[in-house]
Write a protein that holds these residues in place. Structure first.
Motif, PDB file in Angstrom:
ATOM      1  N   ALA A 115      67.486 -37.105  -0.661  1.00 15.12           N
ATOM      2  CA  ALA A 115      66.313 -37.472   0.135  1.00 15.12           C
ATOM      3  C   ALA A 115      65.286 -36.348   0.173  1.00 15.12           C
ATOM      4  O   ALA A 115      64.071 -36.604   0.207  1.00 15.12           O
ATOM      5  CB  ALA A 115      66.740 -37.841   1.557  1.00 15.12           C
ATOM      6  N   ASP A 116      65.735 -35.108   0.160  1.00 16.23           N
ATOM      7  CA  ASP A 116      64.807 -33.975   0.229  1.00 16.23           C
ATOM      8  C   ASP A 116      64.186 -33.641  -1.123  1.00 16.23           C
ATOM      9  O   ASP A 116      62.999 -33.296  -1.200  1.00 16.23           O
ATOM     10  CB  ASP A 116      65.534 -32.734   0.772  1.00 16.23           C
ATOM     11  N   GLU A 117      64.985 -33.764  -2.185  1.00 15.60           N
ATOM     12  CA  GLU A 117      64.528 -33.285  -3.479  1.00 15.60           C
ATOM     13  C   GLU A 117      63.868 -34.369  -4.333  1.00 15.60           C
ATOM     14  O   GLU A 117      62.950 -34.075  -5.103  1.00 15.60           O
ATOM     15  CB  GLU A 117      65.705 -32.673  -4.258  1.00 15.60           C
ATOM     16  N   ASN A 120      59.148 -38.543  -3.495  1.00 14.17           N
ATOM     17  CA  ASN A 120      57.881 -38.398  -4.228  1.00 14.17           C
ATOM     18  C   ASN A 120      58.084 -37.978  -5.687  1.00 14.17           C
ATOM     19  O   ASN A 120      57.166 -37.447  -6.311  1.00 14.17           O
ATOM     20  CB  ASN A 120      56.956 -37.393  -3.535  1.00 14.17           C
ATOM     21  N   TYR A 121      59.281 -38.219  -6.222  1.00 10.34           N
ATOM     22  CA  TYR A 121      59.549 -37.925  -7.636  1.00 10.34           C
ATOM     23  C   TYR A 121      58.776 -38.922  -8.500  1.00 10.34           C
ATOM     24  O   TYR A 121      58.870 -40.132  -8.294  1.00 10.34           O
ATOM     25  CB  TYR A 121      61.044 -38.004  -7.903  1.00 10.34           C
ATOM     26  N   LEU A 122      58.016 -38.429  -9.462  1.00 14.45           N
ATOM     27  CA  LEU A 122      57.200 -39.277 -10.325  1.00 14.45           C
ATOM     28  C   LEU A 122      58.077 -39.900 -11.399  1.00 14.45           C
ATOM     29  O   LEU A 122      58.692 -39.207 -12.201  1.00 14.45           O
ATOM     30  CB  LEU A 122      56.078 -38.462 -10.964  1.00 14.45           C
ATOM     31  N   LEU A 123      58.125 -41.239 -11.396  1.00  7.76           N
ATOM     32  CA  LEU A 123      58.938 -41.971 -12.356  1.00  7.76           C
ATOM     33  C   LEU A 123      58.161 -43.188 -12.835  1.00  7.76           C
ATOM     34  O   LEU A 123      57.853 -44.082 -12.044  1.00  7.76           O
ATOM     35  CB  LEU A 123      60.265 -42.392 -11.712  1.00  7.76           C
ATOM     36  N   PHE A 124      57.818 -43.220 -14.109  1.00  3.87           N
ATOM     37  CA  PHE A 124      57.047 -44.318 -14.693  1.00  3.87           C
ATOM     38  C   PHE A 124      55.773 -44.596 -13.884  1.00  3.87           C
ATOM     39  O   PHE A 124      55.485 -45.723 -13.493  1.00  3.87           O
ATOM     40  CB  PHE A 124      57.891 -45.592 -14.790  1.00  3.87           C
ATOM     41  N   GLU A 125      55.033 -43.542 -13.592  1.00  5.39           N
ATOM     42  CA  GLU A 125      53.768 -43.618 -12.863  1.00  5.39           C
ATOM     43  C   GLU A 125      53.935 -44.138 -11.432  1.00  5.39           C
ATOM     44  O   GLU A 125      52.989 -44.626 -10.825  1.00  5.39           O
ATOM     45  CB  GLU A 125      52.755 -44.495 -13.619  1.00  5.39           C
ATOM     46  N   HIS A 126      55.138 -44.042 -10.889  1.00  3.06           N
ATOM     47  CA  HIS A 126      55.401 -44.418  -9.507  1.00  3.06           C
ATOM     48  C   HIS A 126      56.066 -43.245  -8.800  1.00  3.06           C
ATOM     49  O   HIS A 126      56.978 -42.618  -9.354  1.00  3.06           O
ATOM     50  CB  HIS A 126      56.322 -45.643  -9.424  1.00  3.06           C
TER      51      HIS A 126
END
Length: 221
Positions: A115-117, A120-126
């Motif tokens: 949850a912390d890391e 907001n991880y960018l994956l396939f422009e999401h």
């Protein structure tokens, strides 16, 4: 000042001092010690309670991109720890993803790290939105249909059965009236467009009348 007046003044001072001491003692009853410099009593600050241990193991995952489904999600998140359950919200009619889901780890520490890391991880422009769900906030029906897999419907077969089903005389007449109404609207649109075209007549609109079969009366015995 006479001797009597001095004695009376000393008695008053003793009374005031004793009353002040009793007041200060009553004020400082709840205090743990009195400072040497004087002043009100002070209380020893107790150590703060130990922080509540994290027991949340369920994660909410939002903004799931197209193509990142159960198999891909399990393959991505199992590198952090053992996954207990995984579910993506899907449309019951079409089976399409609603772009959010839930994931449960066996270890709460792993869930906290993810949850912390990975938030907001960018994956396939999401940008994945990952949040911990407290155990008391987990709905009892959250994991309902966790192993459900969508089976596409054969719409061709459904339309064939709908078209070929047995109809009563009233249903057949209603179907013919609907066909005639749609054909009339089509002819009007062609005429309004200025196109000189004669549409052929529909085949099968005129149904033969049902014949009444008369049976000979049984001979009376």
């Amino acid at each position: 000042m006479g001797v009597k007046a001095k004695k009376a003044l000393k008695k008053k001072l003793k009374k005031t001092n004793s009353s002040q001491l009793s007041i200060s003692r009553s004020r400082n009853e709840s205090s743990d010690f009195l400072p040497l410099e004087g002043g009100p009593g002070m209380k020893i600050t107790q150590e703060e309670d130990e922080p509540i241990k994290n027991t949340a193991t369920v994660l909410y995952i939002g903004h799931i991109p197209h193509g990142f489904y159960e198999e891909q999600m399990e393959g991505f998140f199992k590198q952090f720890g053992k996954i207990k359950r995984l579910r993506i919200a899907r449309n019951r009619k079409t089976g399409k993803s609603k772009h959010y889901g839930f994931l449960e780890f066996e270890n709460p520490e792993v869930a906290k790290v993810v949850a912390d890391e990975i938030h907001n991880y960018l994956l396939f422009e999401h940008n994945l939105q990952i949040h911990l769900i407290l155990p008391e906030r987990v709905h009892p029906k959250l994991w309902r249909g966790v192993n459900w897999r969508y089976k596409p419907l054969n719409w061709t077969e459904i339309a064939r059965k709908q078209h070929n089903k047995d109809r009563t005389v009233e249903e057949q007449q209603q179907m013919i009236q609907g066909i005639q109404k749609r054909d009339k609207k089509r002819r009007n649109r062609i005429k309004a467009a200025g196109i000189d075209y004669e549409c052929p007549d529909l085949v099968g609109l005129i149904q033969p009348a049902a014949k009444k079969i008369k049976f000979d009366e049984e001979e009376e015995e």
